[in-house]
Design a protein around this motif. Structure first.
Motif, PDB file in Angstrom:
ATOM      1  N   ILE A  45      58.267  63.457  36.515  1.00 31.21           N
ATOM      2  CA  ILE A  45      57.272  64.309  35.865  1.00 31.21           C
ATOM      3  C   ILE A  45      55.885  63.771  36.175  1.00 31.21           C
ATOM      4  CG2 ILE A  45      56.339  65.092  33.655  1.00 31.21           C
ATOM      5  CD1 ILE A  45      59.148  65.079  32.536  1.00 31.21           C
ATOM      6  N   ARG A  46      54.995  64.644  36.586  1.00 32.72           N
ATOM      7  CA  ARG A  46      53.605  64.260  36.783  1.00 32.72           C
ATOM      8  C   ARG A  46      52.916  64.165  35.434  1.00 32.72           C
ATOM      9  NH1 ARG A  46      50.989  67.340  42.057  1.00 32.72           N
ATOM     10  NH2 ARG A  46      52.323  66.327  43.603  1.00 32.72           N
ATOM     11  N   MET A  47      52.450  62.982  35.110  1.00 35.52           N
ATOM     12  CA  MET A  47      51.832  62.735  33.803  1.00 35.52           C
ATOM     13  C   MET A  47      50.336  63.054  33.883  1.00 35.52           C
ATOM     14  SD  MET A  47      54.678  61.808  32.558  1.00 35.52           S
ATOM     15  CE  MET A  47      54.199  61.329  30.910  1.00 35.52           C
ATOM     16  N   LEU A  48      50.037  64.349  33.969  1.00 31.91           N
ATOM     17  CA  LEU A  48      48.661  64.770  34.223  1.00 31.91           C
ATOM     18  C   LEU A  48      47.740  64.476  33.036  1.00 31.91           C
ATOM     19  CD1 LEU A  48      50.502  67.384  35.788  1.00 31.91           C
ATOM     20  CD2 LEU A  48      48.235  67.310  36.803  1.00 31.91           C
ATOM     21  N   GLU A  49      46.767  63.618  33.272  1.00 30.26           N
ATOM     22  CA  GLU A  49      45.812  63.272  32.224  1.00 30.26           C
ATOM     23  C   GLU A  49      45.082  64.510  31.721  1.00 30.26           C
ATOM     24  OE1 GLU A  49      41.929  60.369  31.414  1.00 30.26           O
ATOM     25  OE2 GLU A  49      42.818  60.458  33.415  1.00 30.26           O
ATOM     26  N   SER A  50      44.793  65.436  32.631  1.00 36.14           N
ATOM     27  CA  SER A  50      44.039  66.629  32.238  1.00 36.14           C
ATOM     28  C   SER A  50      44.814  67.503  31.270  1.00 36.14           C
ATOM     29  CB  SER A  50      43.658  67.440  33.479  1.00 36.14           C
ATOM     30  OG  SER A  50      44.806  67.756  34.237  1.00 36.14           O
ATOM     31  N   TYR A  51      46.145  67.294  31.146  1.00 38.72           N
ATOM     32  CA  TYR A  51      46.953  68.043  30.183  1.00 38.72           C
ATOM     33  C   TYR A  51      47.221  67.234  28.911  1.00 38.72           C
ATOM     34  CZ  TYR A  51      48.002  71.300  34.030  1.00 38.72           C
ATOM     35  OH  TYR A  51      47.918  72.210  35.066  1.00 38.72           O
ATOM     36  N   MET A  52      46.641  66.035  28.829  1.00 36.05           N
ATOM     37  CA  MET A  52      46.848  65.187  27.649  1.00 36.05           C
ATOM     38  C   MET A  52      45.547  64.850  26.922  1.00 36.05           C
ATOM     39  SD  MET A  52      49.443  62.236  29.029  1.00 36.05           S
ATOM     40  CE  MET A  52      50.592  62.527  30.349  1.00 36.05           C
ATOM     41  N   LYS A  53      44.435  64.958  27.620  1.00 41.86           N
ATOM     42  CA  LYS A  53      43.158  64.482  27.068  1.00 41.86           C
ATOM     43  C   LYS A  53      42.126  65.595  27.143  1.00 41.86           C
ATOM     44  CE  LYS A  53      39.904  60.643  27.811  1.00 41.86           C
ATOM     45  NZ  LYS A  53      39.558  59.546  28.750  1.00 41.86           N
ATOM     46  N   ASP A  54      41.448  65.853  26.014  1.00 40.78           N
ATOM     47  CA  ASP A  54      40.464  66.935  26.007  1.00 40.78           C
ATOM     48  C   ASP A  54      39.084  66.427  26.418  1.00 40.78           C
ATOM     49  OD1 ASP A  54      39.271  65.706  23.790  1.00 40.78           O
ATOM     50  OD2 ASP A  54      40.254  67.033  22.346  1.00 40.78           O
ATOM     51  N   ALA A  55      38.120  67.351  26.454  1.00 36.48           N
ATOM     52  CA  ALA A  55      36.769  67.023  26.921  1.00 36.48           C
ATOM     53  C   ALA A  55      36.070  66.018  26.023  1.00 36.48           C
ATOM     54  CB  ALA A  55      35.936  68.305  27.026  1.00 36.48           C
ATOM     55  N   GLN A  56      36.516  65.917  24.775  1.00 36.06           N
ATOM     56  CA  GLN A  56      35.911  64.964  23.834  1.00 36.06           C
ATOM     57  C   GLN A  56      36.580  63.585  23.889  1.00 36.06           C
ATOM     58  OE1 GLN A  56      36.700  68.302  22.778  1.00 36.06           O
ATOM     59  NE2 GLN A  56      34.571  68.654  23.435  1.00 36.06           N
ATOM     60  N   GLY A  57      37.594  63.453  24.728  1.00 40.96           N
ATOM     61  CA  GLY A  57      38.264  62.166  24.876  1.00 40.96           C
ATOM     62  C   GLY A  57      39.437  61.973  23.936  1.00 40.96           C
ATOM     63  N   ASN A  58      39.891  63.043  23.278  1.00 43.14           N
ATOM     64  CA  ASN A  58      41.033  62.946  22.365  1.00 43.14           C
ATOM     65  C   ASN A  58      42.343  63.153  23.124  1.00 43.14           C
ATOM     66  OD1 ASN A  58      39.306  62.785  19.983  1.00 43.14           O
ATOM     67  ND2 ASN A  58      38.860  64.947  20.377  1.00 43.14           N
ATOM     68  N   TRP A  59      43.329  62.330  22.791  1.00 41.72           N
ATOM     69  CA  TRP A  59      44.629  62.393  23.464  1.00 41.72           C
ATOM     70  C   TRP A  59      45.633  63.182  22.625  1.00 41.72           C
ATOM     71  CZ3 TRP A  59      45.767  60.377  28.289  1.00 41.72           C
ATOM     72  CH2 TRP A  59      44.785  59.550  28.859  1.00 41.72           C
ATOM     73  N   ASP A  60      46.381  64.032  23.294  1.00 40.08           N
ATOM     74  CA  ASP A  60      47.443  64.790  22.644  1.00 40.08           C
ATOM     75  C   ASP A  60      48.650  64.799  23.591  1.00 40.08           C
ATOM     76  OD1 ASP A  60      49.183  66.553  21.478  1.00 40.08           O
ATOM     77  OD2 ASP A  60      47.745  68.193  21.251  1.00 40.08           O
ATOM     78  N   PHE A  61      49.704  64.082  23.205  1.00 44.48           N
ATOM     79  CA  PHE A  61      50.866  63.920  24.068  1.00 44.48           C
ATOM     80  C   PHE A  61      51.952  64.973  23.816  1.00 44.48           C
ATOM     81  CE2 PHE A  61      49.283  59.496  23.409  1.00 44.48           C
ATOM     82  CZ  PHE A  61      48.811  59.291  24.701  1.00 44.48           C
ATOM     83  N   THR A  62      51.676  65.950  22.964  1.00 44.73           N
ATOM     84  CA  THR A  62      52.711  66.882  22.514  1.00 44.73           C
ATOM     85  C   THR A  62      53.481  67.518  23.670  1.00 44.73           C
ATOM     86  OG1 THR A  62      51.366  67.387  20.569  1.00 44.73           O
ATOM     87  CG2 THR A  62      53.146  68.929  21.114  1.00 44.73           C
ATOM     88  N   LEU A  63      52.738  67.974  24.669  1.00 40.19           N
ATOM     89  CA  LEU A  63      53.342  68.688  25.794  1.00 40.19           C
ATOM     90  C   LEU A  63      54.392  67.824  26.499  1.00 40.19           C
ATOM     91  CD1 LEU A  63      52.935  71.437  27.319  1.00 40.19           C
ATOM     92  CD2 LEU A  63      51.375  70.210  28.840  1.00 40.19           C
TER      93      LEU A  63
END
Length: 651
Positions: A45-63
């Motif tokens: 699985i490609r662990m794409l940072e752009s799908y985990m971290k928003d523009a404000q620098g918050n991380w969301d690993f849900t996906l």
């Protein structure tokens, strides 16, 4: 299940699952369920940072958490491919950081991602970077490190009174160093937070990029080596009917590079490509089977297809997948599943199997690839292959193809991967096909090999230059004692022409080399009074030297039969598994597992081929393990249908 940490671990198969926003839970779960139902228990699985971290620098690993949980539910192991933030159009990922600030951002990404995902039971290991190689040296960090690297290199005087002025290959040497430096840096960052999980990397575009890879250095910090082998992207030196041959050569290069490490084919083309890739096509289920079996028969610990599901956005949207757009299995997935089942049913047999290579070693070297690229004409591609990038590698491939058509399984190694420290080389053959730049440090090693061994076969402009592109055949040739003479001159003849060698007409390409032979050598080819080929006895061994491109000539003329007839007296095929005669479009690869052999025979002809095997007499009761057609075994006689991959177990 564990795999790939030891060469005796079980084989694992799978397909990459591409995770992106908008995918429903039911669809994602269905992909993992599909893998499990098709005997596939490994994914990447490609662990794409752009799908985990928003523009404000918050991380969301849900996906991605969701994907790892479904993997756990269906007993699928996940290789996590680190993929720091990059441009949306960057489908393969950047190869080097832009500057120090970028390097820091990558380190921060690793610091967050690695501790989080290593906790999942479905997590298997890390792929630090997707497809290293092919990067450039224009960015600030590259320039900074290049200056440091250059300052650390030994100073060599270019003064004409001390030595011949020569080209600098600093860019090429540094690019190889930089690939290693960045890969090792990534591994060190991972190891700050995960001390023990497997670390794997996939090479790509192997026939072009291999000169950028220092596999021997990589072995010190990787758990396993891998590769991407996408026919659409990577097999430009081959027409489609020879993609199986390309897969075989690609696999042999990775096998050699891995050395004592296990290797796995990380990416195999799984489906159709429309706009991406250089050669658009959709693999047939037969081609999928051929590639899968070739990887296995070259010692791979399995394979991962790219990919299971089509991504919905970007340059590869709707391409490359094993599922259709309604998530139904294609016949390609079904066939790959059958093969995975065969291997799972014989798990111990395949886990302990090792490639049974012939005692023939095709050697290439990175300096030849560098010098060729430096010397090629500027501007448009020249119509003569010898003047273009690719002739060095294609020359080596030509012998690989010829020998494969005889059912032999030669190794395909970078010069430094061959052991020159053995006490005896009886029965061994080294082939140097148009390896134009031979490092001077290997002159003595080659003498050592021939003195204690059997045969060194040389064609083309091999050893014309040293590692600095200094011409070594002009005036006094330092290898005259080994090769059996000096070159009088090379003359340009034409695209293809014929040479009279050992009573045979051999096709050659572009240049004819004329030898001034030593008095004690045997001349085996002449034109008038000119010597075109010699055999030189040296110690226990011999050197066969034809300074014309007979390998590439045979490839261009599609006449490997004549080349093999010439080679036959000089190749030791005694006690070697092979066909009784040359068969165009046929190849065989064999594994040895304890007292068993596993043989894979592939027929790329449009018609059924009957072939007699040699060397199998001590093995009895052959058993059919796999065929996707109706091919048959009758003792050592095979009937192999068009496009079939016939797999036989020998007791």
């Amino acid at each position: 299940m564990r795999a790939q940490e030891r060469k005796t671990d079980p084989l694992m198969f799978g397909a990459e699952i591409f995770i992106e926003p908008g995918q429903s839970d039911a669809i994602v779960e269905g992909w993992f369920k599909t893998l499990s139902e098709h005997n596939m228990h490994l994914t990447r699985i490609r662990m794409l940072e752009s799908y985990m971290k928003d523009a404000q620098g918050n991380w969301d690993f849900t996906l991605f958490d969701k994907a790892f949980r479904y993997a756990e539910k269906y007993k699928v192991k996940v290789y996590a491919n680190l993929f720091p933030a990059t441009d949306f159009k960057d489908i393969g990922g950047f190869k080097f950081p832009y500057d120090r600030a970028h390097l820091t951002r990558i380190a921060e990404y690793i610091k967050v991602v690695v501790p989080h995902f290593k906790q999942f039971k479905s997590f298997y290991g890390w792929v630090p970077i997707n497809e290293p190689g092919g990067g450039h040296l224009y960015d600030p960090l590259a320039k900074e490190l290049f200056a440091q690297w250059q300052a650390s290199q030994p100073k060599v005087s270019n003064h004409p009174l001390s030595q011949v002025p020569h080209f600098s290959f600093d860019n090429e040497k540094f690019l190889m160093y930089y690939n290693t430096w960045y890969l090792k840096w990534l591994v060190e960052e991972i190891r700050k937070y995960d001390k023990s999980s497997p670390i794997h990397v996939n090479t790509h575009q192997i026939f072009d990029n291999v000169a950028q890879y220092d596999f021997r250095d990589w072995r010190s910090f990787l758990t396993s080596l891998g590769g991407s082998a996408h026919a659409s992207w990577h097999f430009g030196y081959f027409p489609r009917e020879k993609y199986a041959l390309a897969m075989s050569a690609n696999s042999e290069i990775i096998l050699s590079g891995a050395g004592s490490l296990p290797w796995l084919m990380t990416e195999l083309q799984a489906g159709n490509n429309i706009y991406s890739g250089y050669a658009p096509f959709c693999p047939t289920k037969e081609e999928i089977a051929q590639w899968q079996w070739i990887s296995v028969a070259t010692g791979s610990k399995g394979a991962i297809f790219w990919c299971l599901n089509p991504r919905t956005s970007g340059f590869e949207a709707g391409e490359w997948a094993m599922l259709d757009f309604q998530n139904k299995p294609s016949d390609r997935l079904t066939e790959a599943s059958k093969i995975a089942k065969v291997i799972a049913d014989h798990q111990k047999l395949f886990a302990t199997a090792v490639p049974l290579n012939s005692k023939i070693h095709i050697l290439y070297n990175r300096e030849s690839l560098w010098v060729e690229d430096k010397m090629k004409p500027e501007g448009n591609k020249d119509k003569y292959e010898v003047r273009n990038t690719g002739a060095v590698m294609k020359s080596a491939i030509s012998y690989f193809e010829a020998l494969s058509g005889l059912g032999l399984q030669p190794t395909f190694k970078e010069l430094r991967e061959f052991s020159f420290t053995e006490k005896d080389y009886s029965g061994e053959t080294i082939i140097f096909a148009h390896q134009i730049a031979l490092p001077e440090a290997y002159y003595a090693k080659l003498r050592y090999f021939v003195e204690r061994g059997d045969t060194l076969l040389i064609d083309g402009l091999t050893a014309f230059y040293n590692e600095n592109a200094v011409g070594k055949m002009i005036n006094t040739f330092p290898l005259a004692d080994l090769f059996g003479g000096s070159v009088a001159e090379f003359t340009f003849i034409g695209d293809t022409f014929s040479l009279d060698i050992a009573g045979r007409k051999l096709a050659s390409h572009a240049l004819r080399g004329v030898i001034n032979p030593l008095s004690n050598v045997k001349v085996i080819g002449t034109e008038g009074t000119q010597a075109l080929g010699v055999i030189n006895t040296f110690g226990k061994g011999k050197v066969i030297w034809i300074p014309s491109l007979i390998g590439l000539g045979a490839r261009k003329a599609n006449d490997y039969q004549s080349l093999l007839a010439f080679l036959a007296p000089y190749l030791n095929t005694q006690d070697t598994l092979h066909f009784d005669s040359y068969h165009e479009g046929l190849l065989m690869k064999t594994l040895k597992s304890g007292k068993h052999l596993i043989t894979v025979v592939i027929n790329k002809n449009k018609t059924t081929i009957q072939v007699q095997l040699k060397g199998f007499s001590q093995y009895k009761t052959p058993t059919l393990l796999y065929t996707n057609k109706s091919s048959k075994i009758n003792g050592e006689k095979l009937t192999v249908e068009s496009e079939d991959a016939l797999v036989i177990l020998w007791e």
